[in-house]
Design a protein around this motif. Structure first.
Motif, PDB file in Angstrom:
ATOM      1  N   ARG A  24       0.823  -1.201   0.000  1.00  0.00           N
ATOM      2  CA  ARG A  24       0.000   0.000   0.000  1.00  0.00           C
ATOM      3  C   ARG A  24       0.861   1.257   0.000  1.00  0.00           C
ATOM      4  O   ARG A  24       0.556   2.228  -0.679  1.00  0.00           O
ATOM      5  N   LEU A  25       1.963   1.236   0.781  1.00  0.00           N
ATOM      6  CA  LEU A  25       2.854   2.386   0.811  1.00  0.00           C
ATOM      7  C   LEU A  25       3.527   2.588  -0.535  1.00  0.00           C
ATOM      8  O   LEU A  25       3.678   3.712  -1.015  1.00  0.00           O
ATOM      9  N   ASP A  26       3.954   1.482  -1.176  1.00  0.00           N
ATOM     10  CA  ASP A  26       4.588   1.580  -2.486  1.00  0.00           C
ATOM     11  C   ASP A  26       3.613   2.141  -3.507  1.00  0.00           C
ATOM     12  O   ASP A  26       3.980   2.974  -4.335  1.00  0.00           O
ATOM     13  N   VAL A  27       2.377   1.673  -3.480  1.00  0.00           N
ATOM     14  CA  VAL A  27       1.364   2.182  -4.402  1.00  0.00           C
ATOM     15  C   VAL A  27       1.130   3.669  -4.172  1.00  0.00           C
ATOM     16  O   VAL A  27       0.984   4.451  -5.118  1.00  0.00           O
ATOM     17  N   ARG A  28       1.116   4.084  -2.904  1.00  0.00           N
ATOM     18  CA  ARG A  28       0.908   5.500  -2.602  1.00  0.00           C
ATOM     19  C   ARG A  28       2.062   6.335  -3.142  1.00  0.00           C
ATOM     20  O   ARG A  28       1.839   7.414  -3.724  1.00  0.00           O
ATOM     21  N   ILE A  29       3.299   5.873  -2.964  1.00  0.00           N
ATOM     22  CA  ILE A  29       4.452   6.626  -3.455  1.00  0.00           C
ATOM     23  C   ILE A  29       4.388   6.752  -4.972  1.00  0.00           C
ATOM     24  O   ILE A  29       4.618   7.827  -5.537  1.00  0.00           O
ATOM     25  N   VAL A  30       4.068   5.650  -5.643  1.00  0.00           N
ATOM     26  CA  VAL A  30       3.944   5.685  -7.106  1.00  0.00           C
ATOM     27  C   VAL A  30       2.834   6.645  -7.526  1.00  0.00           C
ATOM     28  O   VAL A  30       2.974   7.404  -8.490  1.00  0.00           O
ATOM     29  N   SER A  31       1.724   6.629  -6.784  1.00  0.00           N
ATOM     30  CA  SER A  31       0.609   7.525  -7.090  1.00  0.00           C
ATOM     31  C   SER A  31       1.027   8.991  -6.932  1.00  0.00           C
ATOM     32  O   SER A  31       0.677   9.843  -7.752  1.00  0.00           O
ATOM     33  N   LEU A  32       1.765   9.279  -5.856  1.00  0.00           N
ATOM     34  CA  LEU A  32       2.220  10.649  -5.636  1.00  0.00           C
ATOM     35  C   LEU A  32       3.171  11.091  -6.741  1.00  0.00           C
ATOM     36  O   LEU A  32       3.111  12.241  -7.204  1.00  0.00           O
ATOM     37  N   LEU A  33       4.047  10.202  -7.162  1.00  0.00           N
ATOM     38  CA  LEU A  33       4.943  10.519  -8.276  1.00  0.00           C
ATOM     39  C   LEU A  33       4.138  10.784  -9.546  1.00  0.00           C
ATOM     40  O   LEU A  33       4.483  11.677 -10.336  1.00  0.00           O
ATOM     41  N   GLY A  34       3.058  10.008  -9.729  1.00  0.00           N
ATOM     42  CA  GLY A  34       2.201  10.220 -10.885  1.00  0.00           C
ATOM     43  C   GLY A  34       1.519  11.582 -10.841  1.00  0.00           C
ATOM     44  O   GLY A  34       1.444  12.285 -11.858  1.00  0.00           O
ATOM     45  N   VAL A  35       1.024  11.964  -9.668  1.00  0.00           N
ATOM     46  CA  VAL A  35       0.387  13.274  -9.516  1.00  0.00           C
ATOM     47  C   VAL A  35       1.388  14.385  -9.795  1.00  0.00           C
ATOM     48  O   VAL A  35       1.074  15.372 -10.485  1.00  0.00           O
ATOM     49  N   LEU A  36       2.607  14.241  -9.264  1.00  0.00           N
ATOM     50  CA  LEU A  36       3.635  15.252  -9.493  1.00  0.00           C
ATOM     51  C   LEU A  36       3.977  15.350 -10.976  1.00  0.00           C
ATOM     52  O   LEU A  36       4.160  16.461 -11.512  1.00  0.00           O
ATOM     53  N   ALA A  37       4.037  14.203 -11.651  1.00  0.00           N
ATOM     54  CA  ALA A  37       4.319  14.206 -13.093  1.00  0.00           C
ATOM     55  C   ALA A  37       3.208  14.900 -13.870  1.00  0.00           C
ATOM     56  O   ALA A  37       3.475  15.665 -14.805  1.00  0.00           O
ATOM     57  N   VAL A  38       1.964  14.658 -13.471  1.00  0.00           N
ATOM     58  CA  VAL A  38       0.826  15.313 -14.130  1.00  0.00           C
ATOM     59  C   VAL A  38       0.904  16.826 -13.947  1.00  0.00           C
ATOM     60  O   VAL A  38       0.650  17.604 -14.892  1.00  0.00           O
TER      61      VAL A  38
END
Length: 353
Positions: free
Chosen positions: A44-58
């Motif tokens: 869950r933490l890994d998914v959250r980090i990836v999601s945050l990176l995705g938001v930052l990229a957007v």
């Protein structure tokens, strides 16, 4: 004829110990030994980090589309990182406090008080070291007061830090007499100039990165970090395990105060001055960044990496809005919507097995 028993059945010298069967619950399933729970939490933490990176990229893509010449300019990206540094250092300390089940509403006022106290004329007579040491000592002093009242005074963290917020802000206003105190120490002013950049990286960003790395190591590789998580996840179990919860909470508020003192010094470098309005709404921004990064307000879970990404997301949003001449109230609405979304995601992940 009856077949002879095997060596294991006969209990011979080659027979190994039989593993004890795992206890089963009423449904007939074997009990989890905790490993799958840890793996689930890690995923869950890994998914959250990836999601945050995705938001930052957007956000970077949006900034590049709306204002390509300005947003993607090297100076603007350096500005985003520099602006992230001050609130980022504060957020690292706030993350530890929140993970322990506490809260610190006084971080912005402590930054203001430390910056004002460190830029007094008497302090500047001692040069670079005098300003730095004063900033750190003021931060530690405020953190000590918070920690003693929360840990040993058994007062509610919300009330204690709220009182500190009002007191520190008032003291900063009294010391500065409502005026901006200009810094005249050359060694400090030069750190804010482009000539001091290391490989194109501002010194403030390097300090922020160092604080984040140290915070990550402390949280994930030391007993102090494990005690922090235990104190926030299950204080009674932590106490029974031999952890001094009161002393741990005292240390955590000291850590938060230390981060505020460092942030105040960075703010002095960035603005070249100290004033009682410094650190305005830092308490809200640091808490919001930590929550977005996956830190639970109830304590027991959080990541430094997530908090850093939360800071970068907020700073990038502010920069995009400023470049597009959008009003401040629109920025606040967008931040509020992001915080609500992050809390809803937290609640969903907390109830997901």
């Amino acid at each position: 004829m009856t077949q002879p028993a095997s060596a294991a059945q006969q209990g011979g010298p080659d027979a190994g110990p039989h593993p004890a069967p795992r206890p089963k619950d009423p449904t007939g399933k074997q009990h989890d030994d905790g490993g799958s729970t840890l793996r689930s939490l890690t995923r869950r933490l890994d998914v959250r980090i990836v999601s945050l990176l995705g938001v930052l990229a957007v956000l970077v893509v949006i900034g590049g589309i709306t204002k390509p010449d300005q947003f993607l300019d090297t100076k603007n990206l350096q500005l985003v990182l520099t602006q992230s540094s001050v609130i980022g250092v504060v957020t690292v300390g706030a993350t530890f406090v929140i993970m322990s089940g506490g809260i610190d509403l006084s971080v912005g006022a402590i930054v203001a008080l430390a910056s004002v106290w460190a830029t007094t004329v008497a302090t500047q007579d001692y040069g670079f070291a005098g300003v730095l040491v004063t900033s750190v000592l003021v931060g530690l002093g405020c953190g000590l007061v918070n920690g003693v009242l929360v840990a040993y005074g058994r007062m509610v963290p919300f009330i204690v830090t709220l009182a500190m917020m009002a007191s520190a802000r008032g003291l900063a206003l009294q010391i500065s007499d409502g005026k901006t105190q200009i810094v005249d120490v050359d060694g400090i002013l030069s750190l804010g100039e482009r000539d001091s950049y290391v490989l194109g990286i501002p010194p403030l960003v390097i300090v922020f990165a160092a604080v984040a790395v140290i915070g990550w190591l402390v949280l994930n590789r030391t007993t102090f970090g494990r005690r922090t998580v235990a104190a926030g996840g299950n204080p009674e179990a932590a106490r029974l395990a031999g952890i001094d919860i009161r002393r741990q909470r005292l240390y955590l508020y000291l850590l938060s105060g230390l981060c505020c003192g460092i942030a105040a010094f960075l703010l002095i470098i960035l603005s070249g001055s100290g004033q009682s309005t410094n650190g305005n709404l830092y308490e809200l921004d640091s808490i919001a960044a930590a929550i977005i990064g996956g830190t639970l307000l109830s304590g027991g879970r959080g990541t430094i990496v997530g908090s850093v990404l939360g800071v970068l997301i907020f700073t990038t949003i502010t920069n995009i809005f400023a470049l597009n001449n959008l009003q401040t109230d629109v920025q606040q609405i967008a931040k509020g919507a992001i915080i609500v979304a992050a809390v809803l995601v937290q609640r969903r992940s907390a109830t997901t097995p």
